[in-house]
Motif scaffolding. Structure first.
Motif, mmCIF file in Angstrom:
data_model
loop_
_atom_site.group_PDB
_atom_site.id
_atom_site.type_symbol
_atom_site.label_atom_id
_atom_site.label_comp_id
_atom_site.label_asym_id
_atom_site.label_seq_id
_atom_site.Cartn_x
_atom_site.Cartn_y
_atom_site.Cartn_z
ATOM 1 N N ILE B 90 29.323 9.293 20.457
ATOM 2 C CA ILE B 90 30.520 10.026 20.037
ATOM 3 C C ILE B 90 31.456 10.215 21.230
ATOM 4 O O ILE B 90 31.015 10.608 22.311
ATOM 5 C CB ILE B 90 30.150 11.396 19.417
ATOM 6 N N ALA B 92 34.736 12.435 22.411
ATOM 7 C CA ALA B 92 35.401 13.674 22.005
ATOM 8 C C ALA B 92 36.353 14.139 23.090
ATOM 9 O O ALA B 92 36.344 13.616 24.207
ATOM 10 C CB ALA B 92 34.365 14.748 21.704
ATOM 11 N N LEU B 99 32.916 17.279 15.833
ATOM 12 C CA LEU B 99 31.648 17.138 16.549
ATOM 13 C C LEU B 99 30.609 18.106 15.997
ATOM 14 O O LEU B 99 29.452 17.722 15.741
ATOM 15 C CB LEU B 99 31.872 17.389 18.045
ATOM 16 N N VAL B 115 22.590 10.659 17.411
ATOM 17 C CA VAL B 115 23.634 10.651 18.428
ATOM 18 C C VAL B 115 22.956 10.546 19.788
ATOM 19 O O VAL B 115 22.314 11.483 20.270
ATOM 20 C CB VAL B 115 24.520 11.902 18.338
ATOM 21 N N ILE B 118 27.161 11.926 23.982
ATOM 22 C CA ILE B 118 28.553 12.313 23.739
ATOM 23 C C ILE B 118 29.306 12.144 25.050
ATOM 24 O O ILE B 118 28.871 12.640 26.091
ATOM 25 C CB ILE B 118 28.642 13.787 23.270
ATOM 26 N N ALA B 129 27.084 20.481 22.567
ATOM 27 C CA ALA B 129 26.191 19.332 22.696
ATOM 28 C C ALA B 129 24.804 19.789 23.131
ATOM 29 O O ALA B 129 23.775 19.343 22.612
ATOM 30 C CB ALA B 129 26.760 18.326 23.685
ATOM 31 N N PHE B 136 25.418 14.960 27.190
ATOM 32 C CA PHE B 136 26.873 15.099 27.189
ATOM 33 C C PHE B 136 27.412 14.759 28.563
ATOM 34 O O PHE B 136 26.886 15.215 29.570
ATOM 35 C CB PHE B 136 27.230 16.545 26.831
ATOM 36 N N TYR B 170 38.982 12.272 19.482
ATOM 37 C CA TYR B 170 39.149 11.856 20.872
ATOM 38 C C TYR B 170 40.623 11.532 21.065
ATOM 39 O O TYR B 170 41.169 10.661 20.370
ATOM 40 C CB TYR B 170 38.264 10.645 21.160
#
Lengths: 282, 282, 282, 282
Positions: B90, B92, B99, B115, B118, B129, B136, B170
């Motif tokens: 992902i 972001a 999210l 996932v 991130i 996260a 993350f 994003y």
């Protein structure tokens, strides 16, 4: 013609105390408020109000009470009785779904309009008009006859004291002159979710772009094609298997419903203009 | 990793007898069809199919049965087991609603994704996260560091064998190179009803145009900004009193829901590409 | 009468290989599948399928190919050509919105039905029927004449070889005998979101309960009032200010649209019965 | 704590001149009306009003101006500042989707509530509460301990001066005594489109009945199970292939959204009671 049930709608520059002044005038006329909506636009600084009032007095007394207040506000205002059928002219071409819907609703009393005349650039919808007892005129509209036709539209507007012109899938672009002459009282239905797919063949465009919802938009007619202030929009789900023909068929209902809603809102004095946007007191 | 419940999806040029051939291979593997959808695109002449099959055999047996058939069709095909969680990256920025929604759904098993990581251009969503136990990384993305960041995205895609990249609000435009590298496996959520209001600040544009419905669009990322094939769209009613801030707040739900639906459809092998359009077997 | 575009729909007990067998018969007839849907009900163990096939052969050849397969499955099946207008009888009372919608759609070719006759318990809708050129009969239906009227309905069904009976806001309860005789081929529109607000005056009930959405339900007629298998439902938002009369007016569109959708689905062989539920291949 | 932006909401018996009186008091306090809605219920003869006012004065001045007017009307009234977060207690069980949604919205400022405490009859959601920094208590609720638990709920309500109790998929029936104590300030989410499918397992009931739309209903809690005044409802389309498990998963979003909307409306003083119905000034 006097229902004892009044609707006052107006727009003016915002300032303190407007609601109080107007409701004071209503109280003075011993009116009972049955509906009241107001809105102040931060962008334009304009104030909009629509109020329905039940009153034992007739129009002159009621008008005598409220007119000084709204005049003092330098407001654009309209005073009418609730439910009055507004004199309407419909322009049409070949597709009859919107016309059929408007005429049916008019007949059963679901829409406060009286269609004084239908003018079309094809004869196809004459039967439908005749069934509903509405005068119908069909004219050939070519580049060289367009100005004539539009003059006849203006003549009809003048003759029948038309308050609203509805383009019920009328497939011709109005001249700037006619747009100007009908500003604020002509409503068109466009078969897309504007601002997407302006111009011709919107379902073909929608299919090519692969959208998952198709839409319809009722808007005021302006000289700027498909850019007039939006009154009402609706959408419907489609999928990859829906062809342009499928979308066109599904769109009939969407267009009829969206146009009818816009016509009702306008006829009931629920649509006010705030620059390029509408205030809709639904 | 073997559920005994298989999904086969493919696209190929249309011809007679495809369904019969494929279901023959399935019958040969003693499979029981639990879901079957097919579509032929008249425009492109392509045939699309997705079929779910319950079978006592393991993957190699099942694949052995169907592979010759789909190979013979020169099809683009995928064979997977139903419900497998697909490895997802992902991207972001600051806004966390999409999210949060994706991570919550992943945790409760409502979305078949894992996932893996991130990556963000702001540190704000690190706590979220961390709560969901997902690695993350936050990077400063400036014009001069953008190429570096994108390389790290590609590294992460390679390292984690990523199948799907989700742009969960994003707020950076991907370079043509990255778009190309992720073609057909990167999904973006745009906060308008495309093709209306492309580009920046769509709610501001929507407010200025005075639309009566706002929308959200999940689409594949392509080098042509906001022009990628559409996977899912939704709308929500607004009125004249809704400010840009109101629309932004109302849009959170619309965006989260639309993106989650698109991610589910993709993860379940329900989205196939037909040129600039998608075939969605929902 | 032979379009070369066939629709086969059937239901049978589930087993392995059905799709393969049926598509094999289609391949044998050199048919090209244009649409295919199938479903297995876990509750009932029944298998349902609808497939559209384009074929150069005429009906006898095509039927010769598929009949042995579906017969061997002990299936309930129907073979028709795509788009055939199905012979329809409409029962009506006073409210004309559903009738008007069905007749308009029939005329413009938006609904594959031929309305052979309209039978009503009030004369009000005769004009509308006459405009659309459909035979209309009005009968006084009292407790003592109801059996007679229903016999005439059955006579009309026999005489015109009626495939579908539509109760377009027909405000009488059918006798158990008539329900039985028309089982699986009579569709009613109920003006509520069933199972809420069964029986009389559903909008009054909805208003009293203060629901925020009103609905309409198209369902097969059974002896158990308002309990027949549901084909289609739609809803529309209302608020505290909407009176029973407002809801009734708003409901017109909802009812017309829901009934028309159900009629289209049925006419296109998209509605199959699975006990008290319907399988709808839309 | 003083925003200079006030909201006054009240209900009283209808009579002439109420709007004028109230707006007079506002004018006296030099207030500027930013939003105004009113409604008269023909059934109950009650008048309802909600008005937002921007004013340079502090609460005591503003209250001093309006209190005599609303007191003279014998109104039930509330005066608050716009956007104040209302003290909320959440009851939960095991399902976390509604709780997660409420806590996320609270954190990003999308919902004007402060969740003072979460009380649950299972420990499962403790982690989620802890992530959002909200005190969490889990109690075993058995027939013999239910009265104790409910007493602790009442204690928490008193201790934290709770204004709103939200049953976020709390799977226990409240005793009549607790319902009474929380009358008009406890909101429940029921996972069906009421009045359809009251009681346990509504998705199972919906599946069995074969409905084509599932719904969710947020309503005030009363002693009459699932019969409290409805605040908000939403629906979502399903089809024959959706199992009870599918509906349950699809329902998560429907329930979260419907409950969040109802909580926002309540928190913003937009929900007023008119007997068994609600007036919702949305």
């Amino acid at each position: 013609m006097d229902s004892g049930h009044w609707v006052l709608s107006f727009a003016c520059d915002d300032r303190q105390g407007i609601v109080h002044s107007v409701t004071g005038a209503i109280a003075q006329a011993q009116g009972n408020i049955t509906e009241l909506q107001q809105f102040t636009s931060d962008e334009s600084g304009r104030f909009f109000m629509r109020v329905q009032v039940q009153s034992g007095f007739d129009r002159s007394v009621f008008e005598h009470a409220v007119a000084p207040v709204v005049s003092e506000l330098a407001a654009d205002w309209a005073l009418d009785y609730v439910g009055r059928r507004r004199r309407t002219l419909i322009l049409a071409s070949r597709a009859g779904h919107c016309l059929n819907d408007l005429l049916y609703r008019q007949r059963i009393g679901d829409l406060p309009i009286t269609v004084a005349k239908i003018m079309a650039n094809h004869p196809d919808l004459g039967d439908l008009a005749s069934f509903y007892g509405v005068p119908f005129e069909s004219h050939v509209v070519l580049p060289e006859t367009k100005a004539d036709f539009e003059q006849q539209v203006l003549n009809a507007v003048a003759e029948h004291d038309i308050e609203l012109v509805v383009l019920a899938r009328y497939m011709q672009i109005l001249s700037p002159r006619l747009c100007e002459a009908l500003a604020g009282r002509a409503i068109n239905i466009h078969h897309s979710f504007l601002p997407g797919f302006k111009g011709a063949n919107p379902y073909r465009q929608a299919h090519a772009r692969g959208v998952k919802l198709i839409g319809a938009t009722a808007h005021f007619v302006t000289g700027d094609l498909d850019e007039g202030p939006i009154i009402e929009q609706n959408v419907q789900r489609v999928d990859h298997a829906d062809t342009v023909a499928d979308m066109t068929a599904m769109g009939h209902e969407l267009e009829s419903r969206t146009l009818a809603t816009a016509v009702r809102l306008y006829a009931e004095h629920r649509v006010l203009l705030d620059g390029a946007r509408t205030v809709v007191f639904s």
